[in-house]
Design a protein around this motif. Structure first.
Motif, PDB file in Angstrom:
ATOM      1  N   SER A 178     -10.518   4.090  -6.552  1.00  0.00           N
ATOM      2  CA  SER A 178     -10.717   4.208  -8.107  1.00  0.00           C
ATOM      3  C   SER A 178      -9.874   5.553  -8.559  1.00  0.00           C
ATOM      4  N   LEU A 179      -9.331   5.391  -9.893  1.00  0.00           N
ATOM      5  CA  LEU A 179      -8.736   6.743 -10.607  1.00  0.00           C
ATOM      6  C   LEU A 179      -9.637   7.669 -10.551  1.00  0.00           C
ATOM      7  N   LEU A 201       5.015  -1.321  -5.332  1.00  0.00           N
ATOM      8  CA  LEU A 201       3.633  -1.174  -5.008  1.00  0.00           C
ATOM      9  C   LEU A 201       2.862  -1.602  -5.971  1.00  0.00           C
ATOM     10  N   LYS A 202       1.791  -2.630  -6.000  1.00  0.00           N
ATOM     11  CA  LYS A 202       1.075  -3.265  -7.030  1.00  0.00           C
ATOM     12  C   LYS A 202      -0.271  -2.893  -7.052  1.00  0.00           C
ATOM     13  N   LEU A 203      -0.605  -2.240  -8.324  1.00  0.00           N
ATOM     14  CA  LEU A 203      -2.081  -2.043  -8.255  1.00  0.00           C
ATOM     15  C   LEU A 203      -2.611  -3.416  -9.251  1.00  0.00           C
ATOM     16  N   VAL A 204      -3.641  -3.898  -8.804  1.00  0.00           N
ATOM     17  CA  VAL A 204      -3.948  -4.959  -9.577  1.00  0.00           C
ATOM     18  C   VAL A 204      -5.521  -5.235  -9.777  1.00  0.00           C
ATOM     19  N   ASP A 205      -6.060  -5.788 -10.470  1.00  0.00           N
ATOM     20  CA  ASP A 205      -7.396  -5.989 -10.557  1.00  0.00           C
ATOM     21  C   ASP A 205      -7.939  -5.090 -11.687  1.00  0.00           C
ATOM     22  N   VAL A 251      -9.466   0.618  -9.828  1.00  0.00           N
ATOM     23  CA  VAL A 251      -8.246   0.000  -9.329  1.00  0.00           C
ATOM     24  C   VAL A 251      -8.075  -0.335  -8.000  1.00  0.00           C
ATOM     25  N   THR A 252      -7.805  -1.532  -7.622  1.00  0.00           N
ATOM     26  CA  THR A 252      -7.742  -2.021  -6.239  1.00  0.00           C
ATOM     27  C   THR A 252      -6.291  -2.249  -5.692  1.00  0.00           C
ATOM     28  N   VAL A 253      -5.872  -1.874  -4.545  1.00  0.00           N
ATOM     29  CA  VAL A 253      -4.552  -1.802  -4.032  1.00  0.00           C
ATOM     30  C   VAL A 253      -4.399  -2.802  -2.997  1.00  0.00           C
ATOM     31  N   TYR A 254      -3.324  -3.611  -3.006  1.00  0.00           N
ATOM     32  CA  TYR A 254      -2.897  -4.423  -1.766  1.00  0.00           C
ATOM     33  C   TYR A 254      -1.428  -4.580  -1.654  1.00  0.00           C
TER      34      TYR A 254
END
Length: 416
Positions: free
Chosen positions: A45-46, A154-158, A169-172
């Motif tokens: 999380s931020l 890099l993509k931060l999604v959700d 924020v969740t990272v994959y």
């Protein structure tokens, strides 16, 4: 420089993410770090949860007025004699002035400090001019609020919204899959590159293939390349914090050299008598450290099973401190079994209430053979002992050894 790893960790933006299997560690052997599945970068999380300190990327966004204190808190705070507060401030200023990603995080920081926090996403892009070779890109990796034409890596999604004024924020990230995806999608360019190099060579009239293609800079991940070899050279340098179990590869190489010296010593040093032949096999324990089983053939002049001759080559007693201090120092640290039994029921050799190796052994005034032809070595109650974990380990806990071998190699060498 002594604390460079601490400073590096202090400014990490992501943490190590993986499913770690702790069931393999039962406390009886060196620690094993086992990962099941895929390794990824974890941001989380931020903003930190209530009651917890900010860490990793959160330190660039949350409570930046106390950024120095927040970063040093994970390494002992202001009372730490390892971390220099002035150096931390300089590193923060350096990153704020020159790191493009940190500048992008300022936007998220300003939004989090606003009276009304808007709904937003963070997208991280590769920085223009960065010293990277063939950075893989993919639609599956991509994620910040401005789009300046950079290619996402890099993509931060959700974006589930807000709970208590906090944004999650969740990272994959799957680097290996992205590399394969990159190669698959760039096959046309790769083929064109190699064909153009071949055409240029032929048009120049070259008769050999040494000039085919053009100069290519190989990354450190390319096996056998100069950067690959240089990184392995750095890995081979000694570090005082490492133990033998941390570098099983180096242990195996050194052990191989020692086995060769050991076999040569059996022949030339004759610690067991006139040498005739030897056969040995190396085995590795379940944690990766090696040991050697050796069978030695002796000439008939040295192979008589008389008990007096056995006492010349095999001992099961601690050397006397007053007459052989060096021998006592080696034997008491390398050839003692235990403590086990009632003082330590959790020892690896224990099965229920008894020791599988039948320690402590009975005292014997002299060496003798039982009805099955098995030797029982001389173990006199001499009063010499080795204090270990609050237990006095005397001759009944000594593993049979050859003094010359142990003194020469300073190692555990059981001789039977």
């Amino acid at each position: 420089m002594d604390n460079v790893r601490a400073y590096n960790q202090m400014f990490n933006m992501t943490s190590f993410g993986a499913r770690i299997d702790e069931t393999i560690n039962d406390g009886r052997s060196p620690y094993v770090f086992k990962v099941s599945g895929q390794i990824y970068h974890w941001i989380g999380s931020l903003c930190p949860q209530l009651g917890t300190r900010p860490r990793f990327l959160q330190l660039y966004i949350y409570d930046t007025d106390s950024e120095v204190e927040n970063r040093m808190a994970h390494f002992g705070g202001g009372d730490s004699d390892r971390i220099c507060e002035d150096l931390v401030r300089k590193l923060i200023h350096l990153l704020d002035s020159h790191n493009e990603l940190v500048r992008l995080f300022w936007t998220a920081r300003d939004k989090c400090n606003a009276v009304e926090i808007p709904t937003f996403k963070i997208r991280l892009f590769s920085v223009t001019g960065s010293k990277q070779h063939s950075l893989p890109t993919s639609d599956a990796i991509g994620a910040i609020v401005f789009d300046t034409g950079f290619h996402p890596d890099l993509k931060l999604v959700d974006a589930p919204g807000f709970t208590g004024g906090r944004y999650v924020v969740t990272v994959y990230c799957s680097i290996e899959l992205d590399r394969m995806d990159y190669i698959r999608k760039k096959q046309k360019d790769i083929r064109k590159y190699y064909l153009s190099g071949l055409y240029d060579t032929i048009s120049r009239g070259d008769q050999t293939g040494s000039d085919v293609g053009s100069r290519t800079i190989l990354p450190a991940s390319f096996t056998g390349g100069p950067r690959y070899m240089y990184s392995h050279y750095l890995d081979a340098l000694p570090f005082p914090q490492l133990t033998a179990s941390d570098r099983a590869d180096i242990v195996a190489r050194v052990f191989r050299f020692k086995v060769k010296e050991f076999v040569a010593f059996l022949k030339d040093g004759k610690p067991l008598g006139d040498f005739r032949g030897v056969m040995y096999t190396n085995e590795f324990q379940k944690r990766g450290l090696p040991h050697c089983h050796t069978l030695v053939w002796l000439h008939s002049s040295s192979s008589s099973p008389m008990s007096e001759r056995i006492d010349d080559y095999i001992s099961a007693e601690l050397p006397d401190l007053r007459t052989h201090l060096a021998g006592y120092a080696v034997i008491s640290t390398t050839m003692m079994h235990g403590p086990c039994g009632i003082p330590n029921l959790h020892a690896p050799c224990m099965e229920g209430p008894t020791c599988t190796q039948k320690f402590p052994k009975k005292y014997n005034d002299k060496t003798f053979f039982d009805a099955d032809g098995r030797a029982h070595y001389r173990r006199r109650n001499t009063g010499v002992y080795n204090p270990c974990a609050g237990v006095h380990l005397d001759n009944s806990y000594v593993v049979p050894y050859n003094r010359l071998l142990c003194m020469t190699f300073q190692a555990h060498i059981n001789v039977e």
